[in-house]
Design a protein around this motif. Structure first.
Motif, PDB file in Angstrom:
ATOM      1  N   TYR A 111       0.821  -1.051  -0.163  1.00 46.97           N
ATOM      2  CA  TYR A 111      -0.140  -0.143  -0.054  1.00 46.97           C
ATOM      3  C   TYR A 111       0.907   1.235   0.030  1.00 46.97           C
ATOM      4  CZ  TYR A 111      -4.398  -2.693   0.995  1.00 46.97           C
ATOM      5  OH  TYR A 111      -5.542  -3.587   0.759  1.00 46.97           O
ATOM      6  N   VAL A 112       1.906   1.220   0.749  1.00 48.12           N
ATOM      7  CA  VAL A 112       2.788   2.302   0.800  1.00 48.12           C
ATOM      8  C   VAL A 112       3.503   2.529  -0.507  1.00 48.12           C
ATOM      9  CG1 VAL A 112       4.957   3.086   1.701  1.00 48.12           C
ATOM     10  CG2 VAL A 112       3.258   2.042   3.180  1.00 48.12           C
ATOM     11  N   ASP A 113       3.902   1.416  -1.109  1.00 44.74           N
ATOM     12  CA  ASP A 113       4.662   1.636  -2.645  1.00 44.74           C
ATOM     13  C   ASP A 113       3.640   2.337  -3.332  1.00 44.74           C
ATOM     14  OD1 ASP A 113       6.955   0.505  -1.937  1.00 44.74           O
ATOM     15  OD2 ASP A 113       6.315  -1.337  -2.159  1.00 44.74           O
ATOM     16  N   VAL A 114       2.137   1.886  -3.465  1.00 43.17           N
ATOM     17  CA  VAL A 114       1.185   2.583  -4.335  1.00 43.17           C
ATOM     18  C   VAL A 114       0.987   4.022  -4.130  1.00 43.17           C
ATOM     19  CG1 VAL A 114      -1.300   2.647  -4.650  1.00 43.17           C
ATOM     20  CG2 VAL A 114      -0.021   0.265  -4.719  1.00 43.17           C
ATOM     21  N   ALA A 115       1.345   4.214  -2.945  1.00 39.97           N
ATOM     22  CA  ALA A 115       1.184   5.849  -2.526  1.00 39.97           C
ATOM     23  C   ALA A 115       2.402   6.631  -2.973  1.00 39.97           C
ATOM     24  CB  ALA A 115       1.237   6.046  -0.854  1.00 39.97           C
ATOM     25  N   GLY A 116       3.389   5.870  -3.335  1.00 46.00           N
ATOM     26  CA  GLY A 116       4.417   6.519  -3.937  1.00 46.00           C
ATOM     27  C   GLY A 116       5.715   7.016  -2.964  1.00 46.00           C
ATOM     28  N   PHE A 117       5.673   6.766  -1.784  1.00 44.18           N
ATOM     29  CA  PHE A 117       6.485   7.237  -0.768  1.00 44.18           C
ATOM     30  C   PHE A 117       7.703   6.235  -0.741  1.00 44.18           C
ATOM     31  CE2 PHE A 117       3.128  10.001   0.543  1.00 44.18           C
ATOM     32  CZ  PHE A 117       3.761  10.816   0.626  1.00 44.18           C
ATOM     33  N   ILE A 118       9.177   6.693  -0.145  1.00 42.74           N
ATOM     34  CA  ILE A 118      10.213   6.005  -0.012  1.00 42.74           C
ATOM     35  C   ILE A 118       9.965   5.833   1.477  1.00 42.74           C
ATOM     36  CG2 ILE A 118      12.682   6.041   0.197  1.00 42.74           C
ATOM     37  CD1 ILE A 118      12.708   8.253  -1.930  1.00 42.74           C
ATOM     38  N   ILE A 119      10.217   4.438   1.696  1.00 46.03           N
ATOM     39  CA  ILE A 119      10.261   4.130   3.322  1.00 46.03           C
ATOM     40  C   ILE A 119      11.534   3.645   3.705  1.00 46.03           C
ATOM     41  CG2 ILE A 119       9.097   2.756   5.025  1.00 46.03           C
ATOM     42  CD1 ILE A 119       7.178   5.000   4.093  1.00 46.03           C
ATOM     43  N   PHE A 120      12.123   4.104   4.831  1.00 47.95           N
ATOM     44  CA  PHE A 120      13.234   3.483   5.440  1.00 47.95           C
ATOM     45  C   PHE A 120      12.998   3.355   6.911  1.00 47.95           C
ATOM     46  CE2 PHE A 120      15.402   5.219   1.917  1.00 47.95           C
ATOM     47  CZ  PHE A 120      16.533   4.297   1.676  1.00 47.95           C
ATOM     48  N   VAL A 121      13.330   2.084   7.309  1.00 45.61           N
ATOM     49  CA  VAL A 121      13.344   1.980   8.903  1.00 45.61           C
ATOM     50  C   VAL A 121      14.560   1.753   9.420  1.00 45.61           C
ATOM     51  CG1 VAL A 121      12.523   0.434  11.155  1.00 45.61           C
ATOM     52  CG2 VAL A 121      11.036   0.906   9.151  1.00 45.61           C
ATOM     53  N   ILE A 122      15.129   2.658  10.516  1.00 43.27           N
ATOM     54  CA  ILE A 122      16.539   2.875  10.733  1.00 43.27           C
ATOM     55  C   ILE A 122      16.428   2.485  12.300  1.00 43.27           C
ATOM     56  CG2 ILE A 122      18.698   4.336  11.116  1.00 43.27           C
ATOM     57  CD1 ILE A 122      17.411   5.955   8.763  1.00 43.27           C
ATOM     58  N   ASP A 123      17.576   1.647  12.595  1.00 45.39           N
ATOM     59  CA  ASP A 123      17.567   1.170  14.181  1.00 45.39           C
ATOM     60  C   ASP A 123      18.471   2.242  14.876  1.00 45.39           C
ATOM     61  OD1 ASP A 123      20.288   0.624  13.750  1.00 45.39           O
ATOM     62  OD2 ASP A 123      19.752  -1.388  13.600  1.00 45.39           O
ATOM     63  N   ARG A 124      18.632   2.094  16.236  1.00 42.68           N
ATOM     64  CA  ARG A 124      19.392   2.721  17.025  1.00 42.68           C
ATOM     65  C   ARG A 124      20.888   2.976  16.828  1.00 42.68           C
ATOM     66  NH1 ARG A 124      17.181   4.763  22.353  1.00 42.68           N
ATOM     67  NH2 ARG A 124      19.129   5.642  22.159  1.00 42.68           N
ATOM     68  N   ASP A 125      21.510   1.819  15.764  1.00 41.16           N
ATOM     69  CA  ASP A 125      22.829   2.143  15.463  1.00 41.16           C
ATOM     70  C   ASP A 125      22.974   2.910  14.194  1.00 41.16           C
ATOM     71  OD1 ASP A 125      23.661   0.652  17.835  1.00 41.16           O
ATOM     72  OD2 ASP A 125      23.224  -1.046  17.032  1.00 41.16           O
ATOM     73  N   MET A 126      21.665   3.404  13.474  1.00 37.41           N
ATOM     74  CA  MET A 126      21.561   3.773  12.276  1.00 37.41           C
ATOM     75  C   MET A 126      21.809   2.918  11.251  1.00 37.41           C
ATOM     76  SD  MET A 126      20.967   7.274  12.865  1.00 37.41           S
ATOM     77  CE  MET A 126      21.588   7.938  11.550  1.00 37.41           C
ATOM     78  N   LYS A 127      21.401   1.552  11.369  1.00 35.88           N
ATOM     79  CA  LYS A 127      21.348   0.771  10.289  1.00 35.88           C
ATOM     80  C   LYS A 127      20.182   0.495   9.716  1.00 35.88           C
ATOM     81  CE  LYS A 127      25.719  -0.946  11.059  1.00 35.88           C
ATOM     82  NZ  LYS A 127      26.153   0.052  12.155  1.00 35.88           N
ATOM     83  N   ILE A 128      20.129   0.213   8.354  1.00 36.48           N
ATOM     84  CA  ILE A 128      18.857   0.227   7.714  1.00 36.48           C
ATOM     85  C   ILE A 128      18.145  -1.251   8.003  1.00 36.48           C
ATOM     86  CG2 ILE A 128      17.699   0.238   5.591  1.00 36.48           C
ATOM     87  CD1 ILE A 128      19.946   2.149   4.512  1.00 36.48           C
ATOM     88  N   ASN A 129      17.110  -1.202   8.490  1.00 35.50           N
ATOM     89  CA  ASN A 129      16.456  -2.364   8.778  1.00 35.50           C
ATOM     90  C   ASN A 129      15.219  -2.798   7.589  1.00 35.50           C
ATOM     91  OD1 ASN A 129      17.902  -2.803  11.172  1.00 35.50           O
ATOM     92  ND2 ASN A 129      16.153  -2.420  12.610  1.00 35.50           N
ATOM     93  N   LEU A 130      14.878  -1.937   7.240  1.00 37.22           N
ATOM     94  CA  LEU A 130      13.881  -1.996   6.100  1.00 37.22           C
ATOM     95  C   LEU A 130      13.726  -0.973   5.123  1.00 37.22           C
ATOM     96  CD1 LEU A 130      10.305  -3.291   6.833  1.00 37.22           C
ATOM     97  CD2 LEU A 130      10.556  -1.399   5.480  1.00 37.22           C
ATOM     98  N   VAL A 131      13.729  -1.374   3.839  1.00 38.87           N
ATOM     99  CA  VAL A 131      13.628  -0.219   2.874  1.00 38.87           C
ATOM    100  C   VAL A 131      12.424  -0.954   2.048  1.00 38.87           C
ATOM    101  CG1 VAL A 131      15.505  -1.300   1.555  1.00 38.87           C
ATOM    102  CG2 VAL A 131      14.651   1.011   0.944  1.00 38.87           C
ATOM    103  N   ASN A 132      11.359  -0.077   1.437  1.00 34.90           N
ATOM    104  CA  ASN A 132      10.425  -0.593   0.462  1.00 34.90           C
ATOM    105  C   ASN A 132      10.813  -0.600  -1.076  1.00 34.90           C
ATOM    106  OD1 ASN A 132      10.224   2.214   0.134  1.00 34.90           O
ATOM    107  ND2 ASN A 132       8.025   2.258  -0.045  1.00 34.90           N
ATOM    108  N   SER A 133      10.219  -1.248  -1.714  1.00 38.62           N
ATOM    109  CA  SER A 133      10.453  -1.217  -3.176  1.00 38.62           C
ATOM    110  C   SER A 133      10.507  -0.020  -3.825  1.00 38.62           C
ATOM    111  CB  SER A 133       9.473  -2.209  -4.060  1.00 38.62           C
ATOM    112  OG  SER A 133       8.178  -1.855  -3.908  1.00 38.62           O
ATOM    113  N   LYS A 134       9.788   0.897  -3.487  1.00 44.33           N
ATOM    114  CA  LYS A 134       9.700   2.303  -3.933  1.00 44.33           C
ATOM    115  C   LYS A 134      11.172   2.986  -3.740  1.00 44.33           C
ATOM    116  CE  LYS A 134       6.979   4.295  -5.704  1.00 44.33           C
ATOM    117  NZ  LYS A 134       6.732   4.185  -7.281  1.00 44.33           N
ATOM    118  N   GLY A 135      11.701   2.767  -2.438  1.00 46.63           N
ATOM    119  CA  GLY A 135      13.078   3.326  -2.556  1.00 46.63           C
ATOM    120  C   GLY A 135      13.878   2.636  -2.986  1.00 46.63           C
TER     121      GLY A 135
END
Length: 253
Positions: free
Chosen positions: A140-164
């Motif tokens: 659903y987020v990809d359809v909306a056209g947004f880039i999504i990142f989830v970053i943990d406390r160590d600044m590491k990327i835990n998740l990125v959507n296909s749009k990103g």
């Protein structure tokens, strides 16, 4: 009606494979394998739901097989039960280090085997449900056209959507585990962005309602993005990271 779960039983002794299969075949589809390499091949072709894995095998031992499975994105959540006659503390520690979920001693007790398999499969089905719901939400987020990142406390990327991934030119898992600020943020603003994120996660400052700053594509090109960032917390109110939602501004230039 749901298909029966598949149990991959791996042991270089056929009699042991057949015995454990006998204990489980009334409730599950049993898949035999008699070596480490055959086990890895069967994982790819048969897609089992759980693995009962002998430790002592001649070509590739159970620790090596488990390490391969647990370091692969596709199989990292596949439950692995190490079945072994070894009982030493160091042997169990070695199994834990390679990602084993459970241990069973030889000779295998039927009740213990059935109970462990049922328990781990219950957990796996819950994980599968959570992942499916997450993937649906990400769609659903990809359809909306947004880039999504989830970053943990160590600044590491835990998740990125296909749009990103698409906008920045990366494959599905290429960005996972990388430091967001050092890998994607241009040099000139890197320290500022990192300080902003760390301050928000430490509770010393607040994230801006929105901020515009570029990120680097895989080719090194700066992509202008308007970010809407939110601090993430667990059920106890502890900060776990930051959700970064970005709108690609290059389409307006």
């Amino acid at each position: 009606m749901r298909d029966r779960d598949k149990v991959l039983i791996v042991d270089d002794e056929q009699a042991i494979v057949e015995l454990m299969g006998l204990y489980l075949k009334s409730e599950y589809d049993v898949i035999p394998a008699y070596s480490g390499q055959e086990a890895l091949d069967k994982v790819k072709s048969e897609k089992p739901d759980i693995i009962l894995l002998d430790v002592m095998m001649p070509d590739m031992n159970g620790y090596e097989v488990c390490r391969v499975l647990k370091t692969s994105v596709e199989t990292q959540f596949l439950p692995v039960v190490m079945v072994t006659a070894l009982s030493g503390k160091d042997d169990r520690i070695k199994g834990i280090e390679v990602g084993a979920d459970e241990f069973l001693g030889k000779p295998v007790n039927r009740l213990e085997l059935v109970t462990r398999v049922k328990s781990l499969l219950r957990i796996k089905h819950l994980q599968d449900k959570v992942l499916a719901e997450r993937n649906e939400a990400m769609n659903y987020v990809d359809v909306a056209g947004f880039i999504i990142f989830v970053i943990d406390r160590d600044m590491k990327i835990n998740l990125v959507n296909s749009k990103g991934n698409d906008i920045l030119g990366y494959g599905e898992f290429e960005l996972i585990g990388h430091d967001f600020s050092t890998f994607l943020v241009p040099d000139g603003i890197r320290d500022e962005i990192k300080a902003t994120f760390e301050g928000a996660m430490d509770g010393n400052s607040h994230l801006p309602e929105l901020i515009e700053h570029p990120v680097l594509s895989k080719e090194g090109k700066e992509v202008p993005v308007r970010w809407y960032d939110v601090v993430l917390k667990d059920n106890h109110g502890n900060v776990t990271g930051i959700l970064c939602s970005g709108e690609d501004l290059s389409k307006f230039l």
